[in-house]
Motif scaffolding. Structure first.
Motif, short mmCIF file in Angstrom:
data_model
loop_
_atom_site.label_atom_id
_atom_site.label_comp_id
_atom_site.label_asym_id
_atom_site.label_seq_id
_atom_site.Cartn_x
_atom_site.Cartn_y
_atom_site.Cartn_z
N GLU A 1 8.60 -40.63 0.22
CA GLU A 1 8.07 -41.68 1.08
C GLU A 1 9.14 -42.18 2.06
O GLU A 1 8.88 -42.33 3.27
N HIS A 2 10.34 -42.40 1.54
CA HIS A 2 11.44 -42.85 2.40
C HIS A 2 11.79 -41.79 3.44
O HIS A 2 12.09 -42.11 4.60
N PHE A 3 11.74 -40.54 3.03
CA PHE A 3 12.00 -39.43 3.95
C PHE A 3 11.00 -39.45 5.10
O PHE A 3 11.37 -39.34 6.28
N ALA A 4 9.72 -39.59 4.78
CA ALA A 4 8.68 -39.57 5.81
C ALA A 4 8.83 -40.73 6.78
O ALA A 4 8.67 -40.57 7.99
N ILE A 5 9.13 -41.91 6.24
CA ILE A 5 9.32 -43.08 7.10
C ILE A 5 10.52 -42.86 8.02
O ILE A 5 10.44 -43.13 9.24
N SER A 6 11.62 -42.37 7.47
CA SER A 6 12.82 -42.15 8.29
C SER A 6 12.59 -41.10 9.35
O SER A 6 13.26 -41.10 10.39
N GLU A 7 11.65 -40.19 9.10
CA GLU A 7 11.32 -39.15 10.07
C GLU A 7 10.32 -39.63 11.13
O GLU A 7 9.96 -38.88 12.02
N GLY A 8 9.87 -40.89 11.02
CA GLY A 8 8.90 -41.38 11.99
C GLY A 8 7.56 -40.69 11.90
O GLY A 8 6.94 -40.37 12.91
N TYR A 9 7.11 -40.47 10.66
CA TYR A 9 5.87 -39.71 10.40
C TYR A 9 4.73 -40.15 11.31
O TYR A 9 4.07 -39.33 11.95
N ASN A 10 4.49 -41.46 11.37
CA ASN A 10 3.42 -41.99 12.22
C ASN A 10 3.94 -42.56 13.53
O ASN A 10 3.20 -42.62 14.52
N ALA A 11 5.18 -43.01 13.54
CA ALA A 11 5.71 -43.69 14.72
C ALA A 11 5.60 -42.82 15.97
O ALA A 11 5.32 -43.32 17.07
N ILE A 12 5.80 -41.51 15.81
CA ILE A 12 5.77 -40.59 16.94
C ILE A 12 4.46 -40.69 17.72
O ILE A 12 4.44 -40.63 18.95
N ALA A 13 3.36 -40.86 16.99
CA ALA A 13 2.05 -40.90 17.63
C ALA A 13 1.87 -42.14 18.50
O ALA A 13 1.12 -42.11 19.48
N TYR A 14 2.56 -43.24 18.15
CA TYR A 14 2.37 -44.50 18.86
C TYR A 14 3.49 -44.82 19.85
O TYR A 14 3.29 -45.62 20.76
N GLU A 15 4.62 -44.20 19.69
CA GLU A 15 5.66 -44.31 20.73
C GLU A 15 5.23 -43.54 21.96
O GLU A 15 5.60 -43.89 23.08
N ARG A 16 4.46 -42.48 21.74
CA ARG A 16 3.83 -41.68 22.81
C ARG A 16 4.84 -41.19 23.86
O ARG A 16 4.54 -41.15 25.05
N GLU A 17 6.01 -40.80 23.38
CA GLU A 17 6.99 -40.23 24.29
C GLU A 17 6.52 -38.90 24.88
O GLU A 17 6.97 -38.50 25.95
N GLN A 18 5.62 -38.22 24.15
CA GLN A 18 5.10 -36.94 24.64
C GLN A 18 3.73 -37.10 25.29
O GLN A 18 3.00 -36.12 25.46
N GLY A 19 3.35 -38.33 25.63
CA GLY A 19 2.08 -38.57 26.31
C GLY A 19 0.90 -38.12 25.47
O GLY A 19 0.86 -38.35 24.25
N GLU A 20 -0.05 -37.44 26.09
CA GLU A 20 -1.25 -37.00 25.39
C GLU A 20 -0.97 -35.91 24.36
O GLU A 20 -1.85 -35.58 23.56
N HIS A 21 0.24 -35.37 24.37
CA HIS A 21 0.62 -34.36 23.38
C HIS A 21 1.30 -34.96 22.15
O HIS A 21 1.72 -34.23 21.25
N SER A 22 1.38 -36.29 22.10
CA SER A 22 2.08 -36.94 20.99
C SER A 22 1.40 -36.68 19.65
O SER A 22 2.06 -36.54 18.62
N ARG A 23 0.06 -36.61 19.66
CA ARG A 23 -0.64 -36.33 18.40
C ARG A 23 -0.37 -34.90 17.93
O ARG A 23 -0.23 -34.65 16.73
N ILE A 24 -0.29 -33.97 18.86
CA ILE A 24 0.05 -32.59 18.48
C ILE A 24 1.45 -32.57 17.88
O ILE A 24 1.71 -31.93 16.86
N PHE A 25 2.37 -33.31 18.51
CA PHE A 25 3.74 -33.39 18.02
C PHE A 25 3.74 -33.93 16.59
O PHE A 25 4.39 -33.39 15.69
N GLN A 26 2.99 -35.01 16.37
CA GLN A 26 2.93 -35.63 15.05
C GLN A 26 2.34 -34.70 14.00
O GLN A 26 2.91 -34.50 12.92
N PHE A 27 1.17 -34.12 14.31
CA PHE A 27 0.46 -33.36 13.29
C PHE A 27 1.05 -31.98 13.07
O PHE A 27 0.87 -31.39 11.99
N ALA A 28 1.77 -31.42 14.04
CA ALA A 28 2.50 -30.17 13.78
C ALA A 28 3.57 -30.42 12.73
O ALA A 28 3.77 -29.63 11.80
N ARG A 29 4.25 -31.56 12.84
CA ARG A 29 5.26 -31.93 11.85
C ARG A 29 4.61 -32.20 10.50
O ARG A 29 5.12 -31.82 9.44
#
Length: 593
Positions: free
Chosen positions: A90-118
């Motif tokens: 659990e700590h590993f996933a949080i430190s990896e930004g498991y969900n944060a990536i989807a809401y920071e949206r640094e990759q725009g509309e591809h952020s969900r792909i970035f998140q779910f590929a990981r």
């Protein structure tokens, strides 16, 4: 003979969960721009190394949670104890930004792909962490859409945190004893109350009993309840459902007990052992309404759509891990007097090819939906794409849950007796993935949701057909001659689709068959889209990509489900009566409730 003497089976090698994957690298190459893919691949290689070296060795440390309800003085304490392995993952996933990536949206509309590929790469070693992470993700989306300014200021940053000491997680409380997936029979009542300075929204007092509460270690949960002064167990439910955010381990509520939540017991489950799932009593529990009063079902749909995508990724990722184990074993296990490796036996490879084709089809259709989800959240999806997402979300959830476990079982048998041993991890992966046939809606519930989407707005089918026809129209001339049968089969299925959806209004036996058919059709279309792209670019995998499409359409579920649908369309009333006789006997089937 001592165990150290005689034949010693060489261990199968550890494959990198991304670099050795036969599907994901090529899929990402097609669906994300080069700059995004470059960053994602670097991250996936790094993440895969961490998984193999740090997370996979934690598997023996993941055990079922335990509950201490009373201390040595007989006082109620309800202390939840999760295992060391679970906490570290659990700590590993949080430190990896498991969900944060989807809401920071640094990759725009591809952020969900970035998140779910990981997420897919992590699934095989994360012991269903996708469950609490998925519910947390859904809660984040609810707060983003419907939360108060105070919720967004006080809670949302904790969701985005990569510090396990400060990050928040959330559960979801929908299921109650009377209804299961049918929330219309919800007994929990909510009564408005006076606002306190610490309230983050309109306050209510909840009383009720929640039957399945996953991720019981969360800092909060979202819960459905009825607003009104009635007792919490009305004989006839009256008020419509509203949605609430319940604080459990945040602010003035350091423990669930401090907010009137008692853990009745932890569930003794078939799988998902690391995930603490509890029965909860709500006695004077303070909660804050999220979304409009009386619109709880509509509000929570935004969460359900996201958790269903997590569910689908869990199934596909679990299949990928089982397949990787079977593939690696085929390279070290010798048969025929030690003269051949399994990878050199055509019959064995044929079975692994079928499982790989299934994985390929499921991965492509799921990431088709993931891409649409990312566009929808960023406001770049067209009306037609939004419609396709509404159809695909219940379809991928039901279909991946149904088919992935079948492929995982084949992967288990590919190892012979070794596959049946707990040490390989395949048994755990199968047990854990089977929850997806139930959690967030059974396959049948997903089928009914799919049909409901077409009934509410018939245009969604029209939009889907137009998209499907555009995929066929884009087939390069050099491929058309090679794929005549497959393309004709696909085109015929697309042509019949509106008629099939319309037939469900009069035939109650069709929905689940149509979900399977629609999902298989969607798999075929995404495989064709990939084959078109691959051949136009002269990719090294062009031949495999084309063959994958051909086999899926000509030899797979598409033709099979069409035959099943035609048989059920004929005299469905008589068939339904015979179904009852087969199950309950002639006398019992004719009895009325």
């Amino acid at each position: 003979m001592r165990v150290e003497e005689g034949f010693q089976q060489p261990p199968y090698p550890t494959e990198h969960p991304y670099a050795a994957d036969p599907v994901l690298p090529g899929l990402l190459k097609r669906i994300v721009p080069p700059a995004v893919r470059s960053a994602l691949e670097v991250d996936l290689m790094r993440l895969g190394d961490r998984l193999v070296n740090e997370i996979r060795p934690l598997a023996p440390l993941v055990h079922p949670a335990t509950l201490t309800q009373y201390n040595e003085f007989g006082q109620r304490v309800d202390r939840l104890h999760t295992s060391e392995g679970w906490r570290k993952i659990e700590h590993f996933a949080i430190s990896e930004g498991y969900n944060a990536i989807a809401y920071e949206r640094e990759q725009g509309e591809h952020s969900r792909i970035f998140q779910f590929a990981r997420a897919l790469v992590m699934t095989g070693d994360s012991h269903v962490l996708i469950c609490p992470m998925g519910m947390t993700d859904g809660t984040m989306r609810l707060i983003e859409l419907y939360g108060t300014d105070m919720m967004k200021a006080d809670i949302f940053p904790r969701f985005l945190s990569r510090d396990p000491a400060t990050a928040y997680m959330s559960g979801q409380w929908m299921t109650e004893r009377p209804g299961g997936s049918d929330v219309s029979l919800t007994e929990t009542m909510a009564v408005p109350t006076e606002r306190l300075p610490t309230d983050l929204g309109e306050p209510y007092i909840l009383n009720g009993f929640k039957w399945f509460s996953s991720a019981a270690e969360g800092n909060m949960a979202v819960a459905l309840a009825r607003v009104g002064p009635e007792p919490f167990f009305p004989a006839v439910p009256r008020a419509p459902l509203s949605l609430f955010l319940v604080p459990l381990r945040l602010g003035p509520y350091p423990t669930p007990l401090s907010n009137g939540v008692r853990m009745h017991r932890l569930k003794n489950k078939f799988g998902t052992h690391g995930v603490p799932t509890a029965e909860l009593e709500l006695n004077g529990t303070r909660a804050w309404r999220i979304g409009p009063e009386g619109a709880g079902v509509k509000t929570i749909a935004a969460m359900l759509n996201i958790t269903r995508v997590h569910s689908s990724v869990h199934c596909v990722g679990s299949l990928a891990r089982c397949l990787a184990i079977a593939r690696a074993y085929a390279g070290v296990r010798a048969i025929d007097g030690g003269r051949k490796l399994l990878r050199e036996v055509p019959l064995h490879v044929a079975i692994l090819a079928e499982v790989t084709l299934l994985y390929r089809a499921l991965a492509h259709v799921v990431f088709g939906a993931v891409g649409l989800l990312g566009k929808s959240e960023c406001g770049t999806a067209s009306v037609e794409e939004e419609a396709r997402l509404r159809l695909l979300t219940p379809a991928i959830k039901g279909y991946t849950a149904l088919r992935a476990s079948e492929g995982m079982e084949e992967a288990m048998t590919a190892l012979g007796g070794l596959g049946y041993m707990e040490e390989t991890g395949i048994g755990r992966l199968i047990r854990d993935a089977m929850v997806e046939k139930i959690w967030e809606g059974t396959v049948t519930v997903c089928a009914l949701d799919l049909i409901r989407a077409t009934t509410k707005d018939p245009k969604v089918v029209q939009y889907y057909v137009q998209w499907a026809q555009s995929i066929i129209a884009a087939v390069p001339p050099e491929l058309k001659g090679r794929l005549v049968k497959a393309l004709d089969t696909l085109a015929a299925s697309i042509h019949k689709l509106p008629e099939l959806f319309a037939a469900t209004r009069a035939n109650p036996l069709l929905p689940r068959l149509i979900l399977n058919h629609f999902a298989a059709l969607s798999c075929g279309l995404y495989l064709l889209e990939h084959a078109n792209w691959s051949c136009k670019r002269s990719e090294p995998t062009c031949e495999e990509d084309v063959e994958a499409f051909r086999r899926w359409v000509c030899e797979g579920d598409l033709t099979k489900t069409e035959v099943e649908i035609e048989s059920v369309k004929k005299e469905h009333r008589a068939r339904a009566e015979l179904n009852s006789r087969l199950v309950f006997g002639a006398a019992a089937a004719s009895a009325k409730l």
